[in-house]
Design a protein around this motif. Structure first.
Motif, short mmCIF file in Angstrom:
data_model
loop_
_atom_site.label_atom_id
_atom_site.label_comp_id
_atom_site.label_asym_id
_atom_site.label_seq_id
_atom_site.Cartn_x
_atom_site.Cartn_y
_atom_site.Cartn_z
N TRP A 302 -6.10 1.92 -7.22
CA TRP A 302 -6.02 2.06 -8.67
C TRP A 302 -4.92 1.19 -9.26
O TRP A 302 -5.17 0.31 -10.07
CB TRP A 302 -5.80 3.52 -9.06
N GLN A 303 -3.68 1.44 -8.87
CA GLN A 303 -2.57 0.67 -9.43
C GLN A 303 -1.50 0.47 -8.36
O GLN A 303 -1.52 1.13 -7.31
CB GLN A 303 -1.96 1.38 -10.65
N MET A 304 -0.55 -0.43 -8.67
CA MET A 304 0.58 -0.69 -7.78
C MET A 304 1.86 -0.70 -8.60
O MET A 304 1.84 -1.02 -9.79
CB MET A 304 0.42 -2.04 -7.06
N ALA A 305 2.96 -0.36 -7.95
CA ALA A 305 4.28 -0.41 -8.60
C ALA A 305 5.31 -0.81 -7.56
O ALA A 305 5.32 -0.28 -6.44
CB ALA A 305 4.65 0.94 -9.22
N ARG A 306 6.16 -1.77 -7.90
CA ARG A 306 7.20 -2.22 -6.99
C ARG A 306 8.46 -1.39 -7.22
O ARG A 306 9.02 -1.35 -8.31
CB ARG A 306 7.50 -3.70 -7.22
N GLN A 307 8.89 -0.68 -6.15
CA GLN A 307 10.13 0.07 -6.22
C GLN A 307 11.29 -0.93 -6.18
O GLN A 307 11.32 -1.81 -5.32
CB GLN A 307 10.23 1.04 -5.04
N PRO A 311 9.85 -0.84 -1.21
CA PRO A 311 8.45 -1.19 -0.94
C PRO A 311 7.62 -1.23 -2.22
O PRO A 311 8.08 -0.85 -3.31
CB PRO A 311 7.99 -0.07 -0.01
N ILE A 312 6.38 -1.66 -2.06
CA ILE A 312 5.42 -1.58 -3.16
C ILE A 312 4.60 -0.31 -2.94
O ILE A 312 4.13 -0.03 -1.84
CB ILE A 312 4.53 -2.83 -3.22
N TRP A 313 4.48 0.51 -4.00
CA TRP A 313 3.74 1.76 -3.92
C TRP A 313 2.33 1.54 -4.44
O TRP A 313 2.13 0.96 -5.51
CB TRP A 313 4.45 2.85 -4.72
N VAL A 314 1.38 1.99 -3.64
CA VAL A 314 -0.03 1.73 -3.91
C VAL A 314 -0.72 3.05 -4.19
O VAL A 314 -0.73 3.96 -3.35
CB VAL A 314 -0.71 1.02 -2.72
N ASP A 315 -1.28 3.17 -5.39
CA ASP A 315 -1.96 4.40 -5.81
C ASP A 315 -3.45 4.26 -5.51
O ASP A 315 -4.11 3.33 -5.98
CB ASP A 315 -1.74 4.62 -7.31
N ILE A 334 1.96 9.75 0.48
CA ILE A 334 1.96 11.06 -0.20
C ILE A 334 0.52 11.39 -0.52
O ILE A 334 -0.15 10.67 -1.27
CB ILE A 334 2.82 11.01 -1.47
N GLY A 335 0.03 12.46 0.06
CA GLY A 335 -1.39 12.79 -0.06
C GLY A 335 -1.74 13.45 -1.37
O GLY A 335 -2.24 14.58 -1.39
N GLN A 336 -1.52 12.77 -2.46
CA GLN A 336 -1.84 13.30 -3.79
C GLN A 336 -2.53 12.21 -4.57
O GLN A 336 -1.97 11.14 -4.80
CB GLN A 336 -0.58 13.78 -4.51
N ALA A 337 -3.76 12.47 -4.98
CA ALA A 337 -4.55 11.46 -5.67
C ALA A 337 -4.07 11.29 -7.10
O ALA A 337 -3.57 12.22 -7.73
CB ALA A 337 -6.02 11.85 -5.66
N GLY A 338 -4.22 10.09 -7.62
CA GLY A 338 -3.86 9.81 -9.00
C GLY A 338 -4.49 8.52 -9.46
O GLY A 338 -5.16 7.82 -8.68
N PHE A 339 -4.29 8.20 -10.75
CA PHE A 339 -4.88 7.00 -11.31
C PHE A 339 -3.82 6.00 -11.77
O PHE A 339 -4.07 4.80 -11.78
CB PHE A 339 -5.78 7.35 -12.50
#
Length: 896
Positions: A302-307, A311-315, A334-339
């Motif tokens: 869905w989306q990505m965010a650079r900490q 690391p880069i966090w991948v949703d 982290i086993g939690q779904a999101g958008f």
């Protein structure tokens, strides 16, 4: 050129063509390798024979290459594992336990024992397992691990560091500094020009898979200067500055040895895979791909965010994963779904999903949930501000105070699709189709109340600088230039210009390029033109998700798709302007090859095959072609060949141009000459004899008519009148024939286009006129699956049904390839009439004799407006047809 156990094949960008008796080669045979010598000769090496073609670059087309067997003086051993290398204008070839030299001695190519040619005592050049030419020096690797150099009668073998067993050398390659890199089963031996400094490196993941296939091991340089070689489980080991990494090619899970590695001029990697054939890894070294097999929670990104500094966090649709881009390993999930996802400067990872908003601590298991649902975007503001844009208002959270709940922002209580915050702290928000600005002092203003294009629905926003904003969505892309709350300019880029009609994500990179993601790839604007990047370039999938674009600190681009996370390492590599290079690979007149010579008159069909040297772009290239004297205008096709049922007499040019619609590029014109002799009855001596006979007959007739006086004069007048009528009839028939398509019997493109133009010009103001473009769905599959003759039969049947289904006053013509143009006027020019007509075009089994063949068509309708030109009418119908195909085909779409 590809060597296989069934001989050699040539790839022209469209098709693999086998080389055989027509080129002087055997039918089949075990092909081993091919090489070009420094003298420009092409040598093909088989397991038991060697062939040479002189000056292949001078051949008019690849099918004109002709090979001759090389005289060895005695039979070659049957060796399917031969190693070869060009050297001193010839070719060095292994033949079991000896080295041979293929060279031209002035009387033709011959094969000589290399040791004898070098005047060596005996034959010390045995047990050779690898070859490498370095100027006048030939490097030899042996099965017992020796490395030797030879340039004359003396063999020099420097001492090497100890190597692990087996010590057999299977590949040798050299860099620009002259350092040799030598491959054994498990190790890489690095030998600088001073062999004393040689050292051994262990190749990662090189186990036992190649125990029986050591002869397949090879070394290759990537366009980026990395050393590539095989390792176990179909992986590639990559060495960059003494650091090793391993890569598993996307989609290739089979545990089969790799037999060959080759980079083409566009940087794509071609791989020979035992038991599977030839594979092409598009985007190798340009794209990285990550998915579940690499540890991500899912392949649907869905989306990505650079900490920051992390690391880069991948949703994904099943959880969020932290990807350490230094090691390319997932370090946490982290086993939690999101958008939607964002990372603040306090190691907080903000995630919005269907059940609300959560903030996770990147360093611990701490998590807090906030009951704010239907959040459409999470924005990092200035300082510690976290903006949550939802369907029921905008909320503000403090990243430094996670214990406090987000608070509603006064005045922002509408529905917000997305937004961005500029450097000055102004929040630009898309509110129910409007553009509003919320300034740092809390004031809110409506910058744009509505979009000029009423059907435009914005999905994404990006900030280029303090005065320019970009918007993408359904219907195209807008660029807005502003001065505070005042709009100075609004420029629209329509779907035809951009390359896609629905764009879900938007990004402005550090170089000012605009990136717009869709479900058909990503479109990039560099200020001059739009370029489309797709799976053909190495993208994991053409289907990008909303707000799934992220630029990293090094200028690389992360793209989230429905089949994995793509990392574009070098964007400029895909945006280089390279013109397509079409090639005419062969022509056939009837069943015989044709090479431009003066051909005797016949009714045999002419077939022209062509391709392109742009292998990366080949899947999306289209061709325009025209044969002078046969085609009135240009035709277009995606196939690699065209067939003319017969050739008119005379000299004609076949003209070919390649088009890349995704990159808006067109190649230079490529031509070939076709000359067909006139039939004997159409030559000037015969014409002169006919004229003389006619004059004699006229003279005799005149004398007879004079003798018979009035009665015979009356009969003569009747004969003249009859012949005049016949000439008029034949002339009219020729005119009609010139306006018809030779295959379908409908009007050809020029005729139907002229008819549409005149109909628009002459129609009364109250007369309805409709243009309909009809395209046969998946026509390429019909040609590929049933053959081109069946495809022709389908087009003939469609032409017949169109003629039967049209009313008086209507007209139909073949517009090009599998596309037809219909002009309807009057009360019957309705969408329902077109629906019925398209249904009548289906159901092909009975007429074409293929019971399993199902044919459907897609159609685009455009009603003529006042002062409409034929070009704009056709463009609107074409746009509607484009929508019909995009929405699933087998349907009729009416243009607005």
């Amino acid at each position: 050129m590809v060597a296989t156990q069934h001989g050699f094949f040539l790839f022209d960008g469209r098709h693999f063509t086998p080389f055989g008796p027509r080129q002087g080669l055997p039918t089949g045979g075990v092909g081993v390798s091919a090489a070009l010598t420094s003298h420009g000769n092409l040598i093909l090496v088989y397991a038991d024979m060697i062939y040479v073609a002189h000056d292949p670059a001078g051949a008019a087309s690849p099918d004109r290459l002709y090979f001759q067997p090389v005289d060895s003086g005695h039979a070659l051993g049957h060796d399917g594992h031969r190693k070869i290398t060009p050297w001193r204008g010839g070719l060095v070839v292994t033949d079991r336990d000896r080295l041979l030299f293929v060279h031209d001695d002035g009387t033709g190519e011959h094969i000589t024992l290399l040791a004898r040619m070098l005047a060596m005592h005996g034959d010390p050049l045995t047990d050779v397992s690898a070859l490498r030419a370095d100027g006048d020096t030939l490097w030899i690797g042996t099965s017992d691990g020796r490395l030797c150099a030879v340039s004359g009668p003396t063999l020099r073998c420097p001492s090497l560091p100890p190597m692990a067993e087996p010590r057999r050398i299977d590949a040798i390659i050299q860099d620009h500094d002259g350092t040799l890199f030598i491959r054994t089963l498990h190790e890489l031996l690095v030998v600088p020009r001073d062999p004393v400094a040689a050292h051994v490196e262990t190749i990662p993941h090189a186990g036992s898979q190649y125990d029986n296939y050591q002869h397949l091991l090879t070394l290759s340089w990537s366009p980026q200067g990395a050393l590539i070689t095989q390792t176990d489980d179909s992986e590639l080991a990559i060495r960059t500055r003494e650091n090793w990494t391993t890569v598993t090619l996307a989609g290739e899970q089979s545990n089969s040895p790799l037999s060959a590695l080759l980079f083409d001029r566009q940087g794509a990697l071609w791989i020979g895979k035992m038991g599977y054939g030839l594979l092409r890894a598009g985007g190798f070294g340009i794209f990285e791909t990550f998915g579940r097999r690499d540890g991500l929670a899912s392949d649907v990104i869905w989306q990505m965010a650079r900490q920051p500094a992390g690391p880069i966090w991948v949703d994904t649709d099943t959880g969020i994963s932290a990807l350490d881009t230094r090691t390319n390993r997932v370090v946490r999930t982290i086993g939690q779904a999101g958008f939607h996802i964002a990372a603040d400067r306090h190691n907080g990872i903000w995630q919005a999903g269907s059940e609300g908003v959560s903030v996770h601590d990147a360093q611990s298991e701490w998590q807090r949930d906030y009951a704010i649902k239907r959040v459409n975007h999470v924005l990092i503001g200035t300082g510690d501000d976290i903006w949550l844009l939802s369907d029921h208002g905008a909320w503000l959270a403090d990243a430094a105070r996670r214990d406090q709940d987000p608070v509603a922002i006064p005045g922002l209580d509408h529905s917000y699709v997305t937004g961005q915050i500029d450097a000055a702290g102004t929040a630009w928000l898309l509110e129910r189709g409007r553009l509003v600005a919320r300034h740092p002092d809390g004031t809110i203003s409506v910058v744009l109340a509505k979009w000029p294009l009423a059907t435009f629905a914005p999905y994404a926003i990006a900030i280029q600088d303090e005065h320019r904003l970009w918007f993408s969505g359904q219907g195209g892309v807008y660029r807005l230039t502003h001065d505070g709350d005042r709009v100075d300019d609004l420029t629209f880029y329509d779907p035809m210009t951009v390359g896609n009609d629905i764009l879900y994500s938007l990004l402005v990179d550090r170089d000012g390029r605009i990136w717009a993601g869709s479900d058909r790839g990503v479109n990039v604007f560099d200020g001059r033109r739009w370029v489309t990047i797709t799976e053909a370039d190495g993208l994991a999938s053409n289907d990008l998700d909303q707000d799934s674009l992220l630029e990293d600190a090094d200028g690389s681009i992360w793209l989230g798709t429905s089949r994995g996370l793509s990392h574009l390492l070098r964007p400029e590599a895909l945006l280089t302007d390279i013109s397509p290079q079409p090639v005419i690979t062969g022509m056939e007149l009837g069943q015989n090859p044709y090479h431009g010579e003066h051909a005797a008159f016949s009714r045999a069909p002419l077939r022209v095959t062509f391709g392109t040297l742009d292998y990366r772009d080949a899947p999306r290239l289209r061709f325009r072609y025209r044969l002078e004297g046969a085609d009135e205008g240009w035709n277009e096709t995606t196939e690699g060949s065209v067939r003319y049922p017969s050739m008119p007499p005379g000299t004609h040019r076949f003209m070919l141009v390649a088009l890349d619609p995704d990159r808006h590029r067109q190649s230079a014109l490529v031509t070939a000459t076709v000359t067909m002799a006139y039939p004997w009855w159409d030559r000037w001596p015969v014409r002169c004899l006919e004229a003389a006979c006619l004059l004699l007959a006229l003279y005799m007739a005149w004398r007879i008519r004079v003798g018979l006086l009035l009665n015979q004069r009356r009969k003569l007048q009747e004969i003249v009148d009859s012949q005049t009528d016949q000439i008029r009839t034949a002339h009219q028939a020729l005119i009609e024939q010139s306006r018809l398509d030779s295959l379908t019997g409908l009007l050809n493109r020029g005729a139907i286009q002229s008819l549409l133009q005149s109909s628009l010009a002459d129609r009364p103001a109250d007369t309805v006129l409709m243009a309909v473009l009809i395209d046969v769905d998946h026509f390429k599959r019909i040609n590929d699956g049933w053959g081109h003759l069946t495809g022709d039969e389908v087009l003939v049947e469609i032409g017949s049904r169109l003629r039967q289904g049209l009313n008086v006053g209507d007209a139909a013509g073949r517009y090009g390839g599998e596309e037809f143009l219909i002009v309807l006027t009057g009360e019957t020019a309705t969408a329902s009439r077109v629906q019925a007509l398209c249904r009548s075009l289906g159901g092909m089994p009975a007429p074409v004799g293929k019971p399993d063949l199902v044919v459907t068509v897609s159609a685009g309708i455009a009603m003529a407006r006042r002062e409409e030109t034929w070009q704009s009418l056709i463009a609107r119908a074409d746009a509607a047809l484009y929508r019909a195909k995009a929405e699933g085909r087998n349907r009729v779409i009416e243009a607005p």
